[in-house]
Design a protein around this motif. Sequence first.
Motif, PDB file in Angstrom:
ATOM      1  N   GLN A  63     -17.714 -18.384 -69.046  1.00  0.00           N
ATOM      2  CA  GLN A  63     -16.530 -18.288 -69.446  1.00  0.00           C
ATOM      3  C   GLN A  63     -16.166 -16.814 -69.561  1.00  0.00           C
ATOM      4  N   LYS A  64     -16.588 -16.014 -68.320  1.00  0.00           N
ATOM      5  CA  LYS A  64     -16.090 -14.474 -68.055  1.00  0.00           C
ATOM      6  C   LYS A  64     -14.431 -14.265 -68.423  1.00  0.00           C
ATOM      7  N   GLU A  65     -14.061 -13.187 -68.773  1.00  0.00           N
ATOM      8  CA  GLU A  65     -12.661 -12.855 -68.600  1.00  0.00           C
ATOM      9  C   GLU A  65     -12.262 -12.328 -67.235  1.00  0.00           C
ATOM     10  N   TYR A  66     -11.395 -12.915 -66.516  1.00  0.00           N
ATOM     11  CA  TYR A  66     -10.867 -12.673 -65.318  1.00  0.00           C
ATOM     12  C   TYR A  66      -9.331 -12.301 -65.250  1.00  0.00           C
ATOM     13  N   TYR A  67      -9.181 -11.206 -64.649  1.00  0.00           N
ATOM     14  CA  TYR A  67      -7.780 -10.602 -64.481  1.00  0.00           C
ATOM     15  C   TYR A  67      -7.263 -10.619 -62.767  1.00  0.00           C
ATOM     16  N   TYR A  68      -6.057 -10.779 -62.931  1.00  0.00           N
ATOM     17  CA  TYR A  68      -5.453 -10.757 -61.657  1.00  0.00           C
ATOM     18  C   TYR A  68      -4.501  -9.675 -61.346  1.00  0.00           C
ATOM     19  N   LYS A  69      -4.615  -8.870 -60.130  1.00  0.00           N
ATOM     20  CA  LYS A  69      -3.606  -7.692 -59.928  1.00  0.00           C
ATOM     21  C   LYS A  69      -2.858  -8.224 -58.533  1.00  0.00           C
ATOM     22  N   ILE A  70      -1.551  -8.055 -58.526  1.00  0.00           N
ATOM     23  CA  ILE A  70      -0.872  -8.463 -57.449  1.00  0.00           C
ATOM     24  C   ILE A  70      -0.058  -7.223 -56.869  1.00  0.00           C
ATOM     25  N   GLU A  71      -0.164  -6.965 -55.527  1.00  0.00           N
ATOM     26  CA  GLU A  71       0.399  -5.716 -54.809  1.00  0.00           C
ATOM     27  C   GLU A  71       1.079  -6.140 -53.451  1.00  0.00           C
ATOM     28  N   HIS A  72       2.008  -5.370 -53.288  1.00  0.00           N
ATOM     29  CA  HIS A  72       3.058  -5.631 -52.233  1.00  0.00           C
ATOM     30  C   HIS A  72       2.699  -4.797 -51.051  1.00  0.00           C
ATOM     31  N   TYR A  73       2.774  -5.467 -49.897  1.00  0.00           N
ATOM     32  CA  TYR A  73       2.297  -4.891 -48.721  1.00  0.00           C
ATOM     33  C   TYR A  73       3.414  -4.834 -47.574  1.00  0.00           C
ATOM     34  N   ASP A  74       3.416  -4.097 -46.707  1.00  0.00           N
ATOM     35  CA  ASP A  74       4.251  -4.156 -45.400  1.00  0.00           C
ATOM     36  C   ASP A  74       3.905  -5.150 -44.521  1.00  0.00           C
ATOM     37  N   PHE A  75       4.411  -5.065 -43.204  1.00  0.00           N
ATOM     38  CA  PHE A  75       4.448  -5.911 -42.158  1.00  0.00           C
ATOM     39  C   PHE A  75       2.714  -5.788 -41.595  1.00  0.00           C
ATOM     40  N   ASP A  76       2.368  -4.638 -41.475  1.00  0.00           N
ATOM     41  CA  ASP A  76       0.835  -4.492 -41.020  1.00  0.00           C
ATOM     42  C   ASP A  76      -0.036  -4.483 -42.147  1.00  0.00           C
ATOM     43  N   TRP A  77       0.383  -5.017 -43.460  1.00  0.00           N
ATOM     44  CA  TRP A  77      -0.692  -5.174 -44.285  1.00  0.00           C
ATOM     45  C   TRP A  77      -1.301  -3.738 -44.870  1.00  0.00           C
ATOM     46  N   ASN A  78      -0.449  -2.812 -45.020  1.00  0.00           N
ATOM     47  CA  ASN A  78      -0.659  -1.690 -45.533  1.00  0.00           C
ATOM     48  C   ASN A  78       0.193  -1.470 -46.995  1.00  0.00           C
ATOM     49  N   PRO A  79      -0.212  -0.811 -47.984  1.00  0.00           N
ATOM     50  CA  PRO A  79       0.405  -0.913 -49.111  1.00  0.00           C
ATOM     51  C   PRO A  79       1.916  -0.297 -48.876  1.00  0.00           C
ATOM     52  N   SER A  80       2.878  -1.029 -49.403  1.00  0.00           N
ATOM     53  CA  SER A  80       4.345  -0.933 -49.137  1.00  0.00           C
ATOM     54  C   SER A  80       4.734   0.489 -49.769  1.00  0.00           C
ATOM     55  N   GLY A  81       4.238   0.866 -50.832  1.00  0.00           N
ATOM     56  CA  GLY A  81       4.498   2.099 -51.541  1.00  0.00           C
ATOM     57  C   GLY A  81       5.476   1.831 -52.391  1.00  0.00           C
ATOM     58  N   LEU A  82       6.127   0.666 -52.587  1.00  0.00           N
ATOM     59  CA  LEU A  82       6.973   0.294 -53.752  1.00  0.00           C
ATOM     60  C   LEU A  82       6.185   0.488 -55.079  1.00  0.00           C
ATOM     61  N   SER A  83       6.775   0.835 -56.317  1.00  0.00           N
ATOM     62  CA  SER A  83       6.103   0.710 -57.537  1.00  0.00           C
ATOM     63  C   SER A  83       6.342  -0.901 -58.132  1.00  0.00           C
ATOM     64  N   ASP A  84       5.572  -1.246 -58.895  1.00  0.00           N
ATOM     65  CA  ASP A  84       5.330  -2.711 -59.196  1.00  0.00           C
ATOM     66  C   ASP A  84       6.711  -3.068 -59.771  1.00  0.00           C
ATOM     67  N   ARG A  85       7.324  -2.190 -60.614  1.00  0.00           N
ATOM     68  CA  ARG A  85       8.569  -2.763 -61.186  1.00  0.00           C
ATOM     69  C   ARG A  85       9.742  -2.939 -60.199  1.00  0.00           C
ATOM     70  N   GLU A  86       9.438  -2.537 -58.902  1.00  0.00           N
ATOM     71  CA  GLU A  86      10.494  -2.883 -57.969  1.00  0.00           C
ATOM     72  C   GLU A  86      10.359  -4.288 -57.321  1.00  0.00           C
ATOM     73  N   TYR A  87       9.029  -4.661 -57.177  1.00  0.00           N
ATOM     74  CA  TYR A  87       8.709  -6.197 -56.621  1.00  0.00           C
ATOM     75  C   TYR A  87       8.579  -7.101 -57.590  1.00  0.00           C
ATOM     76  N   LEU A  88       8.242  -6.615 -58.905  1.00  0.00           N
ATOM     77  CA  LEU A  88       7.720  -7.612 -59.732  1.00  0.00           C
ATOM     78  C   LEU A  88       8.808  -7.594 -61.320  1.00  0.00           C
ATOM     79  N   ILE A  89       8.767  -8.697 -61.805  1.00  0.00           N
ATOM     80  CA  ILE A  89       9.289  -8.654 -63.103  1.00  0.00           C
ATOM     81  C   ILE A  89       8.183  -9.056 -64.287  1.00  0.00           C
ATOM     82  N   GLY A  90       8.065  -8.122 -65.094  1.00  0.00           N
ATOM     83  CA  GLY A  90       6.705  -8.346 -66.025  1.00  0.00           C
ATOM     84  C   GLY A  90       5.635  -7.451 -65.310  1.00  0.00           C
TER      85      GLY A  90
END
Length: 415
Positions: A63-90
């Motif tokens: 019963q470990k504690e696990y966490y998730y992290k969500i990141e936005h990527y461009d067409f080529d699967w490189n980081p899009s450079g957007l801040s998380d507030r731009e693509y996420l609510i919360g």
Amino acid sequence: MKKFIFLFSLLLSTFSFAQLSYPEQANHVKSVVLRPLAPNRYVPIMRMGERFELSFDDLEADQKEYYYKIEHYDFDWNPSGLSDREYLIGYQTDRIRNYENSFNTLQFYTHYKVTFPNNETKFRLTGNYKITVYDEFDQVAFVRKFVLYEQKVSAGIEIRRSRDLSAYDTKQYVEFDIKYPNVIINNPSEEVKVVLMQNNDWNTAMTHLKPQYYRGQQLIYKYVNETNFWAGNEFRYFDSKGVRDANIEIARVDSGPNLYHTILFTDEERIDLPYSLNPDINGNFVIRTIDGGQNPDLDADYTWVFFSLQSLEDLRGKRIYINGAFNNWEARDEFEMKMNPDTGKYEAIVLMKQGFYNYQYLTIDKDGNRSNHDIDGSFHLTENDYTVLVYYRPFGARYDQVVGIGYGKSDRILN
């Protein structure tokens, strides 16, 4: 049986080494599933607002504690450079709170799951995403891709026999068009990108295809050679929903020292055999059990599945892997087939949760070229799924939108 025990011991002795080779998925984390909640949906490509679920098992069952992290990527699967507030609510990162221990299983495990969108994390933008799951010590457990889209354009697909006469019986040719009556696209060749892939395996993805013809608000892609795919053969399968039951694909089930051993019948190469229709789910898998309770998430047990392959093909300089959606189409060490000189067969033993599995034999040469047809052949009649994803980045925009998706099946292939 001695030969299998020898291979089994060899697998255990190299188990920790495989973990070091593939830190993106820890060895104690199994049965990762990321897909929509709607029935008969297997692929993590969702319309904006559609609910989907990530689940996995931790075989250390502490019963470990696990966490998730969500990141936005461009067409080529490189980081899009957007801040998380731009693509996420919360929150971009949050703890996975829903977990339970398995019930009445020989292999103890803790089952984790989280559904999106949820109260802590909602999505603002379409696009390519990655979700990383890591433990309380910041050790990465695994990473998975997913795509969110809006249907602003339509994509139509047709699958035909290859136009290349040398591949007429072995490859499938895909042509498609994109209609965009409600989207203003000033420069389609620069602002529109597409991904075309077979059976939703990103390893097969064709990218950066440019439209060949324009007809009003329609883009037409009719390449001769660029959109040819090896058709492959129908996927092999087995069903271990009954943990003690043999069936048409399972030769027998033995009691191991700790877990059951599911011994599959030896597979034979199909490259020189005529094509035979064998309905499948194109590489996907479903966790299920008829043993115990009604919740396969917690009631399905793990068994050691014994694969063996008899092949007379010259595969020198190539490695053979068991491949499918169940292992994220990844050629990792634990799925590699090794030649057993005593039996003259390629063999592997894999720890798998009870369920219905599609799989294929994949070869990879020294240059990294993947082949799904060296062992089982390739036939134009093979039933495959094809997907087109349409990306749009207007001039001056900072990210790639996913504005449409199209599906096609080769079950009614055209000449």
